[in-house]
Design a protein around this motif. Sequence first.
Motif, PDB file in Angstrom:
ATOM      1  N   GLN A 114       0.823  -1.207   0.000  1.00 31.35           N
ATOM      2  CA  GLN A 114       0.000   0.000   0.000  1.00 31.35           C
ATOM      3  C   GLN A 114       0.863   1.265   0.000  1.00 31.35           C
ATOM      4  O   GLN A 114       0.480   2.297   0.536  1.00 31.35           O
ATOM      5  CB  GLN A 114      -0.932  -0.012   1.220  1.00 31.35           C
ATOM      6  CG  GLN A 114      -1.844  -1.234   1.276  1.00 31.35           C
ATOM      7  CD  GLN A 114      -2.785  -1.215   2.477  1.00 31.35           C
ATOM      8  OE1 GLN A 114      -3.253  -0.167   2.904  1.00 31.35           O
ATOM      9  NE2 GLN A 114      -3.077  -2.382   3.009  1.00 31.35           N
ATOM     10  N   THR A 115       2.037   1.176  -0.640  1.00 29.48           N
ATOM     11  CA  THR A 115       2.984   2.296  -0.617  1.00 29.48           C
ATOM     12  C   THR A 115       3.336   2.819  -2.010  1.00 29.48           C
ATOM     13  O   THR A 115       4.438   3.313  -2.224  1.00 29.48           O
ATOM     14  CB  THR A 115       4.286   1.884   0.097  1.00 29.48           C
ATOM     15  OG1 THR A 115       4.848   0.726  -0.571  1.00 29.48           O
ATOM     16  CG2 THR A 115       4.052   1.557   1.552  1.00 29.48           C
ATOM     17  N   ASN A 116       2.417   2.705  -2.955  1.00 29.72           N
ATOM     18  CA  ASN A 116       2.689   3.190  -4.319  1.00 29.72           C
ATOM     19  C   ASN A 116       3.976   2.579  -4.883  1.00 29.72           C
ATOM     20  O   ASN A 116       4.782   3.265  -5.515  1.00 29.72           O
ATOM     21  CB  ASN A 116       2.801   4.726  -4.346  1.00 29.72           C
ATOM     22  CG  ASN A 116       1.494   5.415  -4.051  1.00 29.72           C
ATOM     23  OD1 ASN A 116       0.428   4.800  -4.116  1.00 29.72           O
ATOM     24  ND2 ASN A 116       1.548   6.689  -3.699  1.00 29.72           N
ATOM     25  N   THR A 117       4.157   1.303  -4.641  1.00 31.82           N
ATOM     26  CA  THR A 117       5.375   0.610  -5.051  1.00 31.82           C
ATOM     27  C   THR A 117       5.028  -0.495  -6.037  1.00 31.82           C
ATOM     28  O   THR A 117       4.006  -1.169  -5.887  1.00 31.82           O
ATOM     29  CB  THR A 117       6.091   0.013  -3.813  1.00 31.82           C
ATOM     30  OG1 THR A 117       6.379   1.062  -2.892  1.00 31.82           O
ATOM     31  CG2 THR A 117       7.392  -0.667  -4.194  1.00 31.82           C
ATOM     32  N   ALA A 118       5.888  -0.664  -7.058  1.00 26.59           N
ATOM     33  CA  ALA A 118       5.645  -1.680  -8.083  1.00 26.59           C
ATOM     34  C   ALA A 118       5.489  -3.061  -7.453  1.00 26.59           C
ATOM     35  O   ALA A 118       6.173  -3.397  -6.485  1.00 26.59           O
ATOM     36  CB  ALA A 118       6.802  -1.685  -9.086  1.00 26.59           C
ATOM     37  N   ARG A 119       4.594  -3.848  -8.029  1.00 22.93           N
ATOM     38  CA  ARG A 119       4.272  -5.155  -7.452  1.00 22.93           C
ATOM     39  C   ARG A 119       5.501  -6.046  -7.360  1.00 22.93           C
ATOM     40  O   ARG A 119       5.677  -6.769  -6.365  1.00 22.93           O
ATOM     41  CB  ARG A 119       3.195  -5.830  -8.295  1.00 22.93           C
ATOM     42  CG  ARG A 119       2.732  -7.174  -7.739  1.00 22.93           C
ATOM     43  CD  ARG A 119       1.568  -7.737  -8.526  1.00 22.93           C
ATOM     44  NE  ARG A 119       0.407  -6.847  -8.472  1.00 22.93           N
ATOM     45  CZ  ARG A 119      -0.737  -7.111  -9.087  1.00 22.93           C
ATOM     46  NH1 ARG A 119      -0.861  -8.222  -9.813  1.00 22.93           N
ATOM     47  NH2 ARG A 119      -1.751  -6.270  -8.992  1.00 22.93           N
ATOM     48  N   SER A 120       6.371  -6.016  -8.374  1.00 29.26           N
ATOM     49  CA  SER A 120       7.559  -6.875  -8.350  1.00 29.26           C
ATOM     50  C   SER A 120       8.475  -6.500  -7.192  1.00 29.26           C
ATOM     51  O   SER A 120       9.095  -7.368  -6.567  1.00 29.26           O
ATOM     52  CB  SER A 120       8.323  -6.759  -9.673  1.00 29.26           C
ATOM     53  OG  SER A 120       8.719  -5.409  -9.908  1.00 29.26           O
ATOM     54  N   VAL A 121       8.576  -5.203  -6.898  1.00 26.15           N
ATOM     55  CA  VAL A 121       9.409  -4.738  -5.790  1.00 26.15           C
ATOM     56  C   VAL A 121       8.758  -5.094  -4.454  1.00 26.15           C
ATOM     57  O   VAL A 121       9.440  -5.489  -3.506  1.00 26.15           O
ATOM     58  CB  VAL A 121       9.650  -3.214  -5.897  1.00 26.15           C
ATOM     59  CG1 VAL A 121      10.467  -2.708  -4.714  1.00 26.15           C
ATOM     60  CG2 VAL A 121      10.342  -2.875  -7.212  1.00 26.15           C
ATOM     61  N   VAL A 122       7.441  -4.946  -4.396  1.00 31.52           N
ATOM     62  CA  VAL A 122       6.712  -5.316  -3.177  1.00 31.52           C
ATOM     63  C   VAL A 122       6.994  -6.772  -2.818  1.00 31.52           C
ATOM     64  O   VAL A 122       7.250  -7.103  -1.648  1.00 31.52           O
ATOM     65  CB  VAL A 122       5.193  -5.108  -3.371  1.00 31.52           C
ATOM     66  CG1 VAL A 122       4.402  -5.778  -2.248  1.00 31.52           C
ATOM     67  CG2 VAL A 122       4.869  -3.625  -3.426  1.00 31.52           C
ATOM     68  N   LYS A 123       6.970  -7.634  -3.816  1.00 34.65           N
ATOM     69  CA  LYS A 123       7.198  -9.059  -3.577  1.00 34.65           C
ATOM     70  C   LYS A 123       8.588  -9.303  -3.005  1.00 34.65           C
ATOM     71  O   LYS A 123       8.758 -10.083  -2.058  1.00 34.65           O
ATOM     72  CB  LYS A 123       7.016  -9.836  -4.886  1.00 34.65           C
ATOM     73  CG  LYS A 123       7.077 -11.339  -4.726  1.00 34.65           C
ATOM     74  CD  LYS A 123       6.769 -12.043  -6.042  1.00 34.65           C
ATOM     75  CE  LYS A 123       6.808 -13.562  -5.879  1.00 34.65           C
ATOM     76  NZ  LYS A 123       6.500 -14.255  -7.161  1.00 34.65           N
ATOM     77  N   LYS A 124       9.591  -8.623  -3.550  1.00 40.10           N
ATOM     78  CA  LYS A 124      10.965  -8.815  -3.073  1.00 40.10           C
ATOM     79  C   LYS A 124      11.145  -8.297  -1.651  1.00 40.10           C
ATOM     80  O   LYS A 124      11.775  -8.945  -0.813  1.00 40.10           O
ATOM     81  CB  LYS A 124      11.946  -8.105  -4.021  1.00 40.10           C
ATOM     82  CG  LYS A 124      12.042  -8.731  -5.396  1.00 40.10           C
ATOM     83  CD  LYS A 124      12.995  -7.952  -6.277  1.00 40.10           C
ATOM     84  CE  LYS A 124      13.077  -8.554  -7.674  1.00 40.10           C
ATOM     85  NZ  LYS A 124      13.965  -7.763  -8.568  1.00 40.10           N
ATOM     86  N   ILE A 125      10.575  -7.118  -1.373  1.00 40.56           N
ATOM     87  CA  ILE A 125      10.730  -6.539  -0.033  1.00 40.56           C
ATOM     88  C   ILE A 125       9.968  -7.362   0.989  1.00 40.56           C
ATOM     89  O   ILE A 125      10.462  -7.618   2.095  1.00 40.56           O
ATOM     90  CB  ILE A 125      10.253  -5.074  -0.034  1.00 40.56           C
ATOM     91  CG1 ILE A 125      11.152  -4.224  -0.943  1.00 40.56           C
ATOM     92  CG2 ILE A 125      10.262  -4.504   1.380  1.00 40.56           C
ATOM     93  CD1 ILE A 125      10.724  -2.776  -1.050  1.00 40.56           C
ATOM     94  N   THR A 126       8.769  -7.795   0.640  1.00 37.92           N
ATOM     95  CA  THR A 126       7.970  -8.594   1.561  1.00 37.92           C
ATOM     96  C   THR A 126       8.669  -9.907   1.891  1.00 37.92           C
ATOM     97  O   THR A 126       8.600 -10.401   3.025  1.00 37.92           O
ATOM     98  CB  THR A 126       6.578  -8.871   0.966  1.00 37.92           C
ATOM     99  OG1 THR A 126       5.940  -7.632   0.647  1.00 37.92           O
ATOM    100  CG2 THR A 126       5.707  -9.629   1.956  1.00 37.92           C
ATOM    101  N   HIS A 127       9.368 -10.468   0.910  1.00 29.78           N
ATOM    102  CA  HIS A 127      10.090 -11.721   1.132  1.00 29.78           C
ATOM    103  C   HIS A 127      11.127 -11.571   2.239  1.00 29.78           C
ATOM    104  O   HIS A 127      11.393 -12.528   2.987  1.00 29.78           O
ATOM    105  CB  HIS A 127      10.755 -12.173  -0.168  1.00 29.78           C
ATOM    106  CG  HIS A 127      11.540 -13.453  -0.039  1.00 29.78           C
ATOM    107  ND1 HIS A 127      10.946 -14.693  -0.010  1.00 29.78           N
ATOM    108  CD2 HIS A 127      12.879 -13.672   0.102  1.00 29.78           C
ATOM    109  CE1 HIS A 127      11.869 -15.618   0.126  1.00 29.78           C
ATOM    110  NE2 HIS A 127      13.051 -15.034   0.199  1.00 29.78           N
ATOM    111  N   THR A 128      11.704 -10.382   2.371  1.00 28.37           N
ATOM    112  CA  THR A 128      12.687 -10.142   3.431  1.00 28.37           C
ATOM    113  C   THR A 128      12.056 -10.320   4.811  1.00 28.37           C
ATOM    114  O   THR A 128      12.689 -10.837   5.740  1.00 28.37           O
ATOM    115  CB  THR A 128      13.255  -8.713   3.313  1.00 28.37           C
ATOM    116  OG1 THR A 128      13.842  -8.542   2.014  1.00 28.37           O
ATOM    117  CG2 THR A 128      14.310  -8.438   4.373  1.00 28.37           C
ATOM    118  N   LEU A 129      10.802  -9.907   4.964  1.00 31.82           N
ATOM    119  CA  LEU A 129      10.121  -9.968   6.254  1.00 31.82           C
ATOM    120  C   LEU A 129       9.370 -11.285   6.464  1.00 31.82           C
ATOM    121  O   LEU A 129       9.122 -11.676   7.606  1.00 31.82           O
ATOM    122  CB  LEU A 129       9.128  -8.805   6.369  1.00 31.82           C
ATOM    123  CG  LEU A 129       9.718  -7.400   6.260  1.00 31.82           C
ATOM    124  CD1 LEU A 129       8.606  -6.366   6.292  1.00 31.82           C
ATOM    125  CD2 LEU A 129      10.727  -7.145   7.365  1.00 31.82           C
TER     126      LEU A 129
END
Length: 325
Positions: A114-129
């Motif tokens: 929900q941060t105006n971020t591209a879906r592919s980037v969201v997936k990578k960042i979420t994977h970290t958490l």
Amino acid sequence: MNKMPRVCIAGMGGMGGTFASILSSRPVMLSVVARGSTLQALRENGLVCQNGSEITRHSLRVNDRAPSEIQDLIILSGKSYQLPDLFKTVSHAVGPNTLIIPVLNGLPWWMIAQTNTARSVVKKITHTLDPEGNLGSIPTENIIGCVAYAFAQVTAPGKVNISGSPRFILGNALSGQNTVDRVLTWLEGGEGHFAETSDIKKEIWNKLSLNVATNFLSVLCEGTLKILSSNPDLCVLVRRCLVEIQVLGQDCGIGGLLPIDELMSKVEQGGNHPTSMLQDYLRNKPLELAAMGDVIIRLAHHHGLVLPTTEALVGLTRNKASRRY
């Protein structure tokens, strides 16, 4: 006759213990999940909380996993890196209508999308958490975001020192949902510990800015919030970090963020309390470098922003923490 709601708290650190001490007197069927020495202490002695000169003892239904019955509300309380495993201890008690309140420092996994971020980037960042996708299995409409303004410290297994009157701000993770009112009827007992917000993302980001601006610096200086807010040189660093994170928040589409002076005032109000990261550092525990540092920096880079002060503090803290072992 309405049945009492089933409420389970998974994670009995400082915040989990604070929740349990508050909810133990509520008309709910309360259970808690703990592990190791904390589980043993809670079974033998109950939860012991101290707030000033007042000491209370609470007998709790405790186990290393949630009860088999489907719960109405589950509170996940722990370090960001602990949450995926904590969820495994309660997932069998999650039904289609079970509400989840994650209580954590840093950027929660559910908010990254929900941060105006591209879906592919969201997936990578979420994977970290959430490397195995455990938390991602929770429907966003079942999540209630939480911001904790509470100073609580574990002094021994099953013992928590609470300062002042804890305050928790709750709001639906997904706009258009309206489940917080129901939860407040279960949690609130007239002391004012819980409040509802219509914009939980704004509240989370304000607290995130405070966390990022104070936690790393507190480890580097091994100082309390009072030291960070009273030393002129440290104040400059805190302020610069707050500016960087608030600018990132605005770029992520989060409006209504607090002015920097108001955030600085909140740091000053922290007094002689150590940050959670400083507590972990002094106890030789892992630090929440990912949720409060790495994820924020990666998000900023995707948005074309550089966070020079934040990046320096994160890097120096990681280096200092690595030399403990």
